[in-house]
Design a protein around this motif. Structure first.
Motif, mmCIF file in Angstrom:
data_model
loop_
_atom_site.group_PDB
_atom_site.id
_atom_site.type_symbol
_atom_site.label_atom_id
_atom_site.label_comp_id
_atom_site.label_asym_id
_atom_site.label_seq_id
_atom_site.Cartn_x
_atom_site.Cartn_y
_atom_site.Cartn_z
ATOM 1 N N THR A 195 0.809 -1.221 0.000
ATOM 2 C CA THR A 195 0.000 0.000 0.000
ATOM 3 C C THR A 195 0.841 1.269 0.000
ATOM 4 O O THR A 195 0.321 2.360 -0.242
ATOM 5 C CB THR A 195 -0.916 0.008 1.230
ATOM 6 N N VAL A 196 2.149 1.145 0.281
ATOM 7 C CA VAL A 196 3.014 2.326 0.310
ATOM 8 C C VAL A 196 3.345 2.727 -1.119
ATOM 9 O O VAL A 196 3.874 1.935 -1.905
ATOM 10 C CB VAL A 196 4.308 2.025 1.105
ATOM 11 N N ARG A 197 3.041 3.976 -1.447
ATOM 12 C CA ARG A 197 3.345 4.469 -2.780
ATOM 13 C C ARG A 197 4.811 4.895 -2.835
ATOM 14 O O ARG A 197 5.326 5.517 -1.906
ATOM 15 C CB ARG A 197 2.447 5.656 -3.117
ATOM 16 N N PRO A 198 5.512 4.548 -3.914
ATOM 17 C CA PRO A 198 6.939 4.900 -3.994
ATOM 18 C C PRO A 198 7.147 6.406 -4.045
ATOM 19 O O PRO A 198 6.423 7.124 -4.748
ATOM 20 C CB PRO A 198 7.395 4.222 -5.290
ATOM 21 N N ASN A 199 8.123 6.856 -3.286
ATOM 22 C CA ASN A 199 8.498 8.266 -3.291
ATOM 23 C C ASN A 199 9.477 8.494 -4.443
ATOM 24 O O ASN A 199 10.688 8.295 -4.319
ATOM 25 C CB ASN A 199 9.135 8.641 -1.955
ATOM 26 N N THR A 200 8.933 8.888 -5.570
ATOM 27 C CA THR A 200 9.746 9.023 -6.780
ATOM 28 C C THR A 200 10.754 10.164 -6.688
ATOM 29 O O THR A 200 11.655 10.251 -7.528
ATOM 30 C CB THR A 200 8.842 9.245 -8.003
ATOM 31 N N ALA A 201 10.607 11.021 -5.672
ATOM 32 C CA ALA A 201 11.598 12.074 -5.488
ATOM 33 C C ALA A 201 12.889 11.527 -4.893
ATOM 34 O O ALA A 201 13.925 12.189 -4.945
ATOM 35 C CB ALA A 201 11.043 13.184 -4.585
ATOM 36 N N GLY A 202 12.824 10.323 -4.321
ATOM 37 C CA GLY A 202 14.005 9.715 -3.737
ATOM 38 C C GLY A 202 14.787 8.899 -4.749
ATOM 39 O O GLY A 202 14.544 8.932 -5.961
ATOM 40 N N MET A 203 15.739 8.142 -4.236
ATOM 41 C CA MET A 203 16.622 7.354 -5.104
ATOM 42 C C MET A 203 16.030 5.968 -5.343
ATOM 43 O O MET A 203 15.709 5.260 -4.394
ATOM 44 C CB MET A 203 18.005 7.209 -4.454
ATOM 45 N N PRO A 204 15.898 5.552 -6.604
ATOM 46 C CA PRO A 204 15.412 4.199 -6.883
ATOM 47 C C PRO A 204 16.538 3.180 -6.804
ATOM 48 O O PRO A 204 17.692 3.470 -7.128
ATOM 49 C CB PRO A 204 14.862 4.303 -8.296
ATOM 50 N N TYR A 205 16.197 1.974 -6.391
ATOM 51 C CA TYR A 205 17.153 0.869 -6.279
ATOM 52 C C TYR A 205 16.684 -0.266 -7.184
ATOM 53 O O TYR A 205 15.714 -0.957 -6.863
ATOM 54 C CB TYR A 205 17.241 0.373 -4.834
ATOM 55 N N PRO A 206 17.333 -0.479 -8.327
ATOM 56 C CA PRO A 206 16.930 -1.581 -9.206
ATOM 57 C C PRO A 206 17.054 -2.926 -8.491
ATOM 58 O O PRO A 206 17.979 -3.161 -7.720
ATOM 59 C CB PRO A 206 17.908 -1.486 -10.380
ATOM 60 N N SER A 207 16.114 -3.800 -8.765
ATOM 61 C CA SER A 207 16.089 -5.100 -8.113
ATOM 62 C C SER A 207 16.990 -6.083 -8.844
ATOM 63 O O SER A 207 16.902 -6.215 -10.079
ATOM 64 C CB SER A 207 14.662 -5.661 -8.082
#
Length: 388
Positions: free
Chosen positions: A236-248
């Protein structure tokens, strides 16, 4: 002195005894058999070089003599204790800090600086308590999360390094204690750990065991933590796109698809979507994947040389050229530091103490399976790029 005492204590001889002694002295004596004194001739260097080695046992004995002579001429140094302990304590602090601030240390450092400036401006006023609460919240946003992350990530890294260390002790190969690398400004809080070993004293089989023990031990701890962390993901937590993404990594995608098919973005996670166990597993996968690259004197380089022998070095050079082209063409400059370190260490792997030792089918099977670890564990794209 003893002869004088014996002469003084002997009783005087009787007349009959004197005659017997005189007769014995007149008996003909046989000349002593001439014995050749032991030869003191030392073979010259040319004679020693021309002495043939008649069997494999003679060759093995010669190798052992050379090895013992080298050990005698270079006595082992005392293992450092204080510096590894201090670095481990600093890494505990840095990983606790980054986990407590939700893996975004730079933003919280700025917030803490602003709060401290406000605290200095209002020193002694009634707002002190509120400002101090803001400072502590910026520095330690969630200390429980920091403790869990610190224990999990250091558990993975310490198990990895102790796999190397214990195998080195078992094979009587000089090795240092693990040196952890604290980096509190990075989201992970650390750049892993290193251990110093004299791998040239190991034979082919021992080198294989030393190289593969660390990654397998680290994965044995990381995989259960990743499993639990994926189950605890909050869809349910929406990703904070302003932060840094971590590829899986590939192993993350497979497990998320199997365990949590309801999770919308299995290919990428943002910092606010991680829990401490899953972030520790992500860091463990990255460190393990980089270490098992079959190049230089990394863990993967040890395993690759044990599998292929001297044929491994041309393969490692070709792999390095391919990685450089990958970094330049796709602008993956985040890996430049790793490339520089590998080049400084040396691309080719040095020979072992005995390359003729056979591995056996079991070790070969494990070794070729270990070569797939980088494919499963390294994120497919650089940190900061989104992959869905």
């Amino acid at each position: 002195m003893l002869r004088v005492l014996e002469f003084c204590t002997k009783p005087p001889a009787l007349p009959g005894e004197k005659e017997e002694r005189s007769l014995e002295s007149k008996k003909p004596t046989t000349p002593p058999i001439a014995t050749q004194p032991p030869s003191t001739h030392q073979p010259s260097s040319r004679e020693r070089e021309s002495t043939p080695i008649e069997s494999a046992a003679d060759l093995a004995a010669a190798v052992d003599m050379v090895r013992l002579a080298g050990d005698y001429s270079h006595p082992p140094r005392r293992r450092r204790i204080l510096l590894p302990i201090l670095l481990f304590a600093a890494t505990c602090a840095s990983t606790f800090w980054t986990g407590a601030v939700e893996w975004n240390p730079l933003e919280h450092i700025d917030g803490a600086q602003r709060a401290i400036a406000t605290l200095q401006a209002h020193w002694g006023e009634e707002t002190f308590g509120a400002v101090w609460s803001q400072v502590s919240d910026s520095l330690l946003h969630d200390w429980r999360q920091g403790l869990i992350y610190m224990g999990a990530v250091l558990g993975i890294l310490l198990t990895h390094e102790m796999g190397h260390f214990l195998l080195a002790l078992r094979n009587r190969i000089p090795a240092s204690l693990p040196y952890f690398i604290p980096v509190p400004i990075l989201p992970f809080g650390t750049m892993g750990a290193v251990i110093g070993m004299q791998g040239s004293k190991a034979d082919r089989r021992q080198l294989f065991d030393l190289g593969v023990a660390g990654p397998l031990a680290g994965l044995a701890v990381a995989m259960p933590l990743i499993w639990i962390g994926i189950l605890q993901l909050d869809a349910t937590v929406r990703p904070n796109t302003a932060g840094m993404p971590y590829p899986s990594p590939l192993i993350f995608r497979i497990l998320i698809d199997v365990l949590r098919p309801d999770f919308a973005t299995p290919g990428c996670l943002y910092a606010n979507q991680f829990n401490p166990l899953l972030m520790a597993g992500w860091v463990g996968m990255l460190v393990t994947g980089l270490n098992t690259l079959p190049i230089s004197q990394l863990d993967g380089g040890h395993v690759g040389y044990a599998l292929l022998g001297r044929r491994f070095n041309p393969f490692a050079r070709a792999l390095l050229v391919a990685v450089i082209l990958f970094v330049v063409i796709l602008a993956q400059y985040v890996w430049v530091l790793m490339l520089v370190l590998v080049i400084l260490i040396g691309v080719d792997h040095p020979p072992t103490a005995d390359d003729r030792v056979r591995l056996g089918w079991c070790r070969r099977t494990i070794g070729w399976a270990a070569m797939t670890i980088p494919i499963l564990c390294i994120p497919p794209m650089r940190i900061g790029e989104v992959t869905w």
